[in-house]
Write a protein that holds these residues in place. Structure first.
Motif, mmCIF file in Angstrom:
data_model
loop_
_atom_site.group_PDB
_atom_site.id
_atom_site.type_symbol
_atom_site.label_atom_id
_atom_site.label_comp_id
_atom_site.label_asym_id
_atom_site.label_seq_id
_atom_site.Cartn_x
_atom_site.Cartn_y
_atom_site.Cartn_z
ATOM 1 N N LYS A 8 -9.724 -1.086 -0.190
ATOM 2 C CA LYS A 8 -10.483 0.030 -0.749
ATOM 3 C C LYS A 8 -10.691 1.150 0.265
ATOM 4 C CE LYS A 8 -15.072 -1.915 0.284
ATOM 5 N NZ LYS A 8 -16.374 -2.344 -0.305
ATOM 6 N N GLN A 9 -10.375 0.884 1.523
ATOM 7 C CA GLN A 9 -10.535 1.880 2.581
ATOM 8 C C GLN A 9 -9.300 2.770 2.712
ATOM 9 O OE1 GLN A 9 -11.840 0.100 6.279
ATOM 10 N NE2 GLN A 9 -11.210 1.871 7.488
ATOM 11 N N ILE A 10 -8.230 2.449 1.990
ATOM 12 C CA ILE A 10 -6.948 3.141 2.155
ATOM 13 C C ILE A 10 -6.638 4.001 0.929
ATOM 14 C CG2 ILE A 10 -4.501 2.881 2.641
ATOM 15 C CD1 ILE A 10 -5.161 0.021 3.648
ATOM 16 N N LEU A 11 -6.317 5.263 1.166
ATOM 17 C CA LEU A 11 -5.830 6.162 0.126
ATOM 18 C C LEU A 11 -4.357 6.422 0.406
ATOM 19 C CD1 LEU A 11 -6.462 7.972 -2.345
ATOM 20 C CD2 LEU A 11 -6.888 9.840 -0.722
ATOM 21 N N PHE A 12 -3.496 5.981 -0.489
ATOM 22 C CA PHE A 12 -2.054 6.154 -0.335
ATOM 23 C C PHE A 12 -1.652 7.502 -0.932
ATOM 24 C CE2 PHE A 12 -3.022 1.672 -0.448
ATOM 25 C CZ PHE A 12 -2.219 1.120 0.539
ATOM 26 N N ILE A 13 -0.880 8.289 -0.191
ATOM 27 C CA ILE A 13 -0.516 9.607 -0.686
ATOM 28 C C ILE A 13 0.983 9.854 -0.564
ATOM 29 C CG2 ILE A 13 -2.787 10.525 -0.048
ATOM 30 C CD1 ILE A 13 -1.336 12.139 2.181
ATOM 31 N N ASP A 14 1.472 10.754 -1.404
ATOM 32 C CA ASP A 14 2.864 11.195 -1.335
ATOM 33 C C ASP A 14 2.931 12.640 -1.807
ATOM 34 O OD1 ASP A 14 5.738 10.615 -0.883
ATOM 35 O OD2 ASP A 14 5.880 11.044 -3.023
ATOM 36 N N LEU A 73 -4.823 4.192 -5.211
ATOM 37 C CA LEU A 73 -5.880 3.296 -4.747
ATOM 38 C C LEU A 73 -5.653 1.909 -5.325
ATOM 39 C CD1 LEU A 73 -9.062 5.489 -5.310
ATOM 40 C CD2 LEU A 73 -8.265 4.673 -3.088
ATOM 41 N N ILE A 74 -6.129 0.904 -4.614
ATOM 42 C CA ILE A 74 -6.127 -0.461 -5.139
ATOM 43 C C ILE A 74 -7.551 -0.793 -5.559
ATOM 44 C CG2 ILE A 74 -5.714 -2.893 -4.623
ATOM 45 C CD1 ILE A 74 -3.674 -1.965 -2.512
ATOM 46 N N ILE A 75 -7.722 -1.018 -6.842
ATOM 47 C CA ILE A 75 -9.030 -1.375 -7.393
ATOM 48 C C ILE A 75 -8.854 -2.601 -8.279
ATOM 49 C CG2 ILE A 75 -10.996 -0.608 -8.781
ATOM 50 C CD1 ILE A 75 -10.203 2.271 -8.157
#
Length: 230
Positions: A8-14, A73-75
């Motif tokens: 939950k601390q990671i925001l994946f972007i592209d 996000l992973i939720i």
């Protein structure tokens, strides 16, 4: 290090980027001259500045622009994706800032991208400054060396210190037996699809597939099972 970071601390972007102007003729004369100077050592002798502009302007932040920014996000063990896209780059950047300032995120948020330290993070920061969009603290990385930037980069993680080594996201997906995100198009087609086909939805879909692949490549690096989109 990557094994103890809460998902939950990671925001994946592209990012998907294109030349700022569709046509070489649309560039102001001064910009054409500066482009020629900027790329003179990168171009082969038989490639004109105009030809090189169509091929490479989108990846240089001074001459390109962001048309799609997808975030993942992973939720609850599902991949959730939000995309900001279209022709209004300042709006894309402001909307991304609004997302970062939402109550969901904390001060220890990390960004993750493939080749993010060399491309996504600096490109995003530069385009924010160019568009006079307030730079969020998470992107205030001026003057830092790549290894001093706290954010995550799957290509950097795969290098294991081998700084001459380049591995594409698609290749990592292949070796980890993950579906390819390049089934309908790849990065070289983005400008054509945007300017000629005028199909921004296809670009959004492509960008979101990259996010799914990015997340699952990262999970494989942590010995975790791939996830599906919610």
């Amino acid at each position: 290090m990557i094994f103890n970071i809460p998902s939950k601390q990671i925001l994946f972007i592209d990012l998907e980027t294109v030349p700022e102007f569709e046509s070489w003729e649309d560039l102001p004369e001064r910009t054409q001259i500066l482009w020629e100077k900027k790329t003179q050592f990168q171009r082969k002798e038989d490639i004109s500045p105009e030809e090189y502009y169509y091929d490479k302007a989108g990846i240089l932040s001074e001459f390109g622009k962001i048309i799609c920014l997808s975030c993942g996000l992973i939720i609850d063990n599902k991949i959730h994706i939000k995309s900001f896209y279209g022709s209004d780059e300042p709006q894309i950047l402001n909307d991304f800032n609004t997302l970062l300032n939402s109550n969901y995120f904390t001060t220890n948020l990390l960004l993750c991208a493939h080749n993010g330290k060399e491309f996504d993070f600096p490109y995003l920061a530069r385009r924010m400054i160019i568009n006079q969009v307030k730079l969020p603290p998470i992107l205030q990385i001026q003057g830092k060396k790549p290894w001093e930037i706290p954010h995550l980069d799957t290509m950097d993680l795969w290098k294991f210190g081998d700084h001459k080594h380049y591995t594409s996201l698609d290749l990592l997906a292949n070796i980890f037996n993950l579906p390819t995100p390049k089934d309908e198009m790849d990065g070289g087609n983005v400008a054509h699809v945007y300017y000629k086909d005028k199909n921004i939805e296809k670009i959004r879909s492509y960008c979101e597939k990259d996010i799914i692949t990015l997340i699952n490549v990262f999970r494989k690096m942590r010995y975790e099972e791939p996830l599906e989109r919610e």
